[in-house]
Scaffold this active site. Structure first.
Site, PDB file in Angstrom:
ATOM      1  N   GLU A 161       1.849   7.090 -14.677  1.00  0.00           N
ATOM      2  CA  GLU A 161       1.954   7.816 -15.943  1.00  0.00           C
ATOM      3  C   GLU A 161       3.400   8.070 -16.374  1.00  0.00           C
ATOM      4  O   GLU A 161       3.648   8.549 -17.484  1.00  0.00           O
ATOM      5  CB  GLU A 161       1.206   9.151 -15.843  1.00  0.00           C
ATOM      6  CG  GLU A 161      -0.298   9.022 -15.769  1.00  0.00           C
ATOM      7  CD  GLU A 161      -0.835   8.535 -14.424  1.00  0.00           C
ATOM      8  OE1 GLU A 161      -1.866   7.835 -14.425  1.00  0.00           O
ATOM      9  OE2 GLU A 161      -0.223   8.832 -13.371  1.00  0.00           O
TER      10      GLU A 161
ATOM     11  N   HIS B 125      -3.188  -2.327  -5.125  1.00  0.00           N
ATOM     12  CA  HIS B 125      -2.860  -1.251  -6.061  1.00  0.00           C
ATOM     13  C   HIS B 125      -1.359  -0.942  -6.065  1.00  0.00           C
ATOM     14  O   HIS B 125      -0.758  -0.725  -7.122  1.00  0.00           O
ATOM     15  CB  HIS B 125      -3.671   0.000  -5.689  1.00  0.00           C
ATOM     16  CG  HIS B 125      -3.443   1.172  -6.574  1.00  0.00           C
ATOM     17  ND1 HIS B 125      -3.942   1.236  -7.852  1.00  0.00           N
ATOM     18  CD2 HIS B 125      -2.755   2.324  -6.374  1.00  0.00           C
ATOM     19  CE1 HIS B 125      -3.576   2.382  -8.401  1.00  0.00           C
ATOM     20  NE2 HIS B 125      -2.853   3.059  -7.525  1.00  0.00           N
TER      21      HIS B 125
ATOM     22  N   ALA C  15       6.712   8.821  -5.490  1.00  0.00           N
ATOM     23  CA  ALA C  15       6.627   8.021  -4.269  1.00  0.00           C
ATOM     24  C   ALA C  15       5.338   7.213  -4.297  1.00  0.00           C
ATOM     25  O   ALA C  15       4.253   7.771  -4.451  1.00  0.00           O
ATOM     26  CB  ALA C  15       6.664   8.914  -3.035  1.00  0.00           C
ATOM     27  N   VAL C  16       5.494   5.902  -4.170  1.00  0.00           N
ATOM     28  CA  VAL C  16       4.347   5.005  -4.066  1.00  0.00           C
ATOM     29  C   VAL C  16       4.438   4.369  -2.684  1.00  0.00           C
ATOM     30  O   VAL C  16       5.418   3.696  -2.368  1.00  0.00           O
ATOM     31  CB  VAL C  16       4.357   3.927  -5.169  1.00  0.00           C
ATOM     32  CG1 VAL C  16       3.110   3.062  -5.067  1.00  0.00           C
ATOM     33  CG2 VAL C  16       4.461   4.567  -6.548  1.00  0.00           C
TER      34      VAL C  16
ATOM     35  N   THR D 101      -4.707  -2.052  -0.280  1.00  0.00           N
ATOM     36  CA  THR D 101      -5.139  -2.814  -1.458  1.00  0.00           C
ATOM     37  C   THR D 101      -3.926  -3.221  -2.298  1.00  0.00           C
ATOM     38  O   THR D 101      -2.828  -2.701  -2.106  1.00  0.00           O
ATOM     39  CB  THR D 101      -6.086  -1.966  -2.335  1.00  0.00           C
ATOM     40  OG1 THR D 101      -5.334  -0.891  -2.907  1.00  0.00           O
ATOM     41  CG2 THR D 101      -7.249  -1.418  -1.515  1.00  0.00           C
TER      42      THR D 101
ATOM     43  N   ARG E 184      13.746   8.812   3.101  1.00  0.00           N
ATOM     44  CA  ARG E 184      14.491   8.670   1.848  1.00  0.00           C
ATOM     45  C   ARG E 184      14.420   9.907   0.955  1.00  0.00           C
ATOM     46  O   ARG E 184      15.000   9.931  -0.121  1.00  0.00           O
ATOM     47  CB  ARG E 184      13.982   7.439   1.102  1.00  0.00           C
ATOM     48  CG  ARG E 184      14.419   6.156   1.774  1.00  0.00           C
ATOM     49  CD  ARG E 184      13.551   4.963   1.400  1.00  0.00           C
ATOM     50  NE  ARG E 184      14.024   3.741   2.041  1.00  0.00           N
ATOM     51  CZ  ARG E 184      13.836   3.429   3.317  1.00  0.00           C
ATOM     52  NH1 ARG E 184      13.201   4.261   4.118  1.00  0.00           N
ATOM     53  NH2 ARG E 184      14.298   2.302   3.812  1.00  0.00           N
TER      54      ARG E 184
END
Length: 155
Positions: A59, A89, A81-82, A87, A128
């Site tokens: 978003e 995604h 954070a990803v 998967t 990080r």
């Protein structure tokens, strides 16, 4: 001798928007702390900083566009954070958020700084966000100050 043009690291008189993804908030909240600390240490006041929370990293670009297009801010800082899962995604989110954030900057002329961690593991994200590898929120805030001043210097 060539003329060198670069931004300085003085935040006084500048307005900053920080977009923070709530997903993985145990990481993004630390990034926010680092960003706020760097901005304040560089001369920004609380009234110079607006923090906007979004559900997740995906978003971020829409809100970055709204904030940058308002022309109220000298720079927009995007934090989140990803963390890779099982998967695809991760790849979709990371690609769209990074491209979207860069596109907003190009369309509006307002620096939009990408401080979304994209890590393989939770441990890498923790490192990080304030431990072994420093705080990337702080690093991105410093880059935002420099870019805001550089854009001004080029006008």
């Amino acid at each position: 001798m060539p003329n060198f043009i670069e931004g300085n690291l003085k935040a006084d008189g500048k307005k900053f928007a920080i977009i923070v993804a709530r997903f993985n908030s145990f990481i993004s909240d630390k990034l926010l702390d680092g960003a706020l600390d760097s901005l304040v240490r560089s001369g920004a006041t609380d009234s110079d900083i607006d923090v906007v929370r979004v559900p997740g990293a995906y978003e971020i670009p829409l809100i970055a566009k709204k904030l940058a297009a308002s022309l109220k801010y000298d720079a927009v800082i995007c934090l989140g954070a990803v963390i890779r899962g099982a998967t695809p995604h991760f790849d979709v989110v990371v690609n769209e958020v990074s491209k979207g954030s860069a596109q907003v900057s190009l369309e509006t002329g307002v620096p939009v700084l990408f401080g979304v961690l994209t890590t393989e593991t939770i441990e890498q994200a923790i490192e990080r966000s304030g431990t072994k590898a420093g705080n990337k929120g702080s690093d991105v805030a410093i880059a935002a100050i420099e870019m805001a001043n550089l854009v001004d210097a080029l006008q």
